[in-house]
Scaffold this motif. Structure first.
Motif, PDB file in Angstrom:
ATOM      1  N   GLU A 126       0.840  -1.195   0.000  1.00  9.80           N
ATOM      2  CA  GLU A 126       0.000   0.000   0.000  1.00  9.80           C
ATOM      3  C   GLU A 126       0.871   1.239   0.000  1.00  9.80           C
ATOM      4  OE1 GLU A 126      -2.424   0.010   3.488  1.00  9.80           O
ATOM      5  OE2 GLU A 126      -3.721  -1.602   2.765  1.00  9.80           O
ATOM      6  N   VAL A 165       2.108   4.570   1.393  1.00  8.92           N
ATOM      7  CA  VAL A 165       2.068   5.126   2.749  1.00  8.92           C
ATOM      8  C   VAL A 165       1.439   6.516   2.770  1.00  8.92           C
ATOM      9  CG1 VAL A 165       4.051   3.818   3.600  1.00  8.92           C
ATOM     10  CG2 VAL A 165       4.411   6.106   2.683  1.00  8.92           C
ATOM     11  N   GLN A 212      -2.674   5.229   1.251  1.00  9.97           N
ATOM     12  CA  GLN A 212      -3.146   3.881   1.578  1.00  9.97           C
ATOM     13  C   GLN A 212      -3.803   3.152   0.406  1.00  9.97           C
ATOM     14  OE1 GLN A 212      -3.805   6.539   3.969  1.00  9.97           O
ATOM     15  NE2 GLN A 212      -1.784   5.858   4.617  1.00  9.97           N
ATOM     16  N   THR A 246      -3.845   0.610  -2.826  1.00 13.08           N
ATOM     17  CA  THR A 246      -3.105  -0.599  -3.162  1.00 13.08           C
ATOM     18  C   THR A 246      -2.249  -0.339  -4.391  1.00 13.08           C
ATOM     19  OG1 THR A 246      -4.824  -2.025  -2.245  1.00 13.08           O
ATOM     20  CG2 THR A 246      -3.308  -3.029  -3.820  1.00 13.08           C
ATOM     21  N   GLN A 279       3.598   0.293   2.579  1.00 10.15           N
ATOM     22  CA  GLN A 279       3.261  -0.467   3.783  1.00 10.15           C
ATOM     23  C   GLN A 279       2.985  -1.898   3.333  1.00 10.15           C
ATOM     24  OE1 GLN A 279       3.111   0.452   7.185  1.00 10.15           O
ATOM     25  NE2 GLN A 279       2.956  -1.759   7.319  1.00 10.15           N
TER      26      GLN A 279
END
Length: 165
Positions: free
Chosen positions: A32, A34, A37, A39, A125
């Motif tokens: 993801e 950062v 968020q 994808t 992330q």
């Protein structure tokens, strides 16, 4: 190896040739952005930079269409002679990694995972992807090809829905 519950199925002869044995036991990650968020990738692999093994990053064989965009002009890296082009998150526009446009000879000769899309660790992330059949951590040795991977297509639809809200 740790006590993680993992799933590895029998590889087809084509996959065995395409994937170096040292990579088949690596977990698959959903990545993801950062910053927003969204994808970016459902087929991520934790990796190291071939030209500087102190640099950790994530790579993928093919990011989902529409999740990232190539930006600016390509340029030569400072560690080798690969030609790369920055990639940005298609949703927020932040630079999240780069695409190797033209790999140099030393990088091609070294043991590599065959991935040319790289994500900076500080810009993503990671979340371990689960095998939908067994709910265990999905490994690269069990990952379907990108054309057979249902997650590739469902991620595209989700991003389109998020973008149109």
């Amino acid at each position: 190896m740790t006590d993680l519950n993992v799933s590895v199925s029998r590889l087809s002869p084509h996959q065995e040739c395409a994937l170096h044995p040292s990579f088949k036991w690596k977990p698959v990650y959903n990545l993801e952005c950062v910053f927003c968020q969204s994808t970016l990738c459902v087929r991520g692999m934790k990796a190291i930079l071939l030209a500087d093994t102190r640099v950790e990053l994530y790579s993928t064989d093919l990011p989902p269409s529409g999740a990232t965009v190539l930006v600016e002009e390509d340029y030569e890296t400072r560690h080798c002679e690969c030609r790369i082009k920055d990639i940005a998150c298609a949703l927020c526009g932040n630079i999240v990694g780069y695409h190797v446009m033209l790999p140099c000879h030393p990088c091609l000769k070294s043991c590599n995972n065959g991935h040319f899309w790289m994500f900076h660790s500080a810009c993503v992330q990671p979340h371990e992807r689960l095998d939908h059949n067994s709910n265990s951590i999905l490994l690269w040795g069990s990952l379907p090809t990108s054309t057979q991977d249902d997650q590739m297509h469902s991620s595209d639809n989700l991003q389109w829905t998020e973008c149109c809200r």
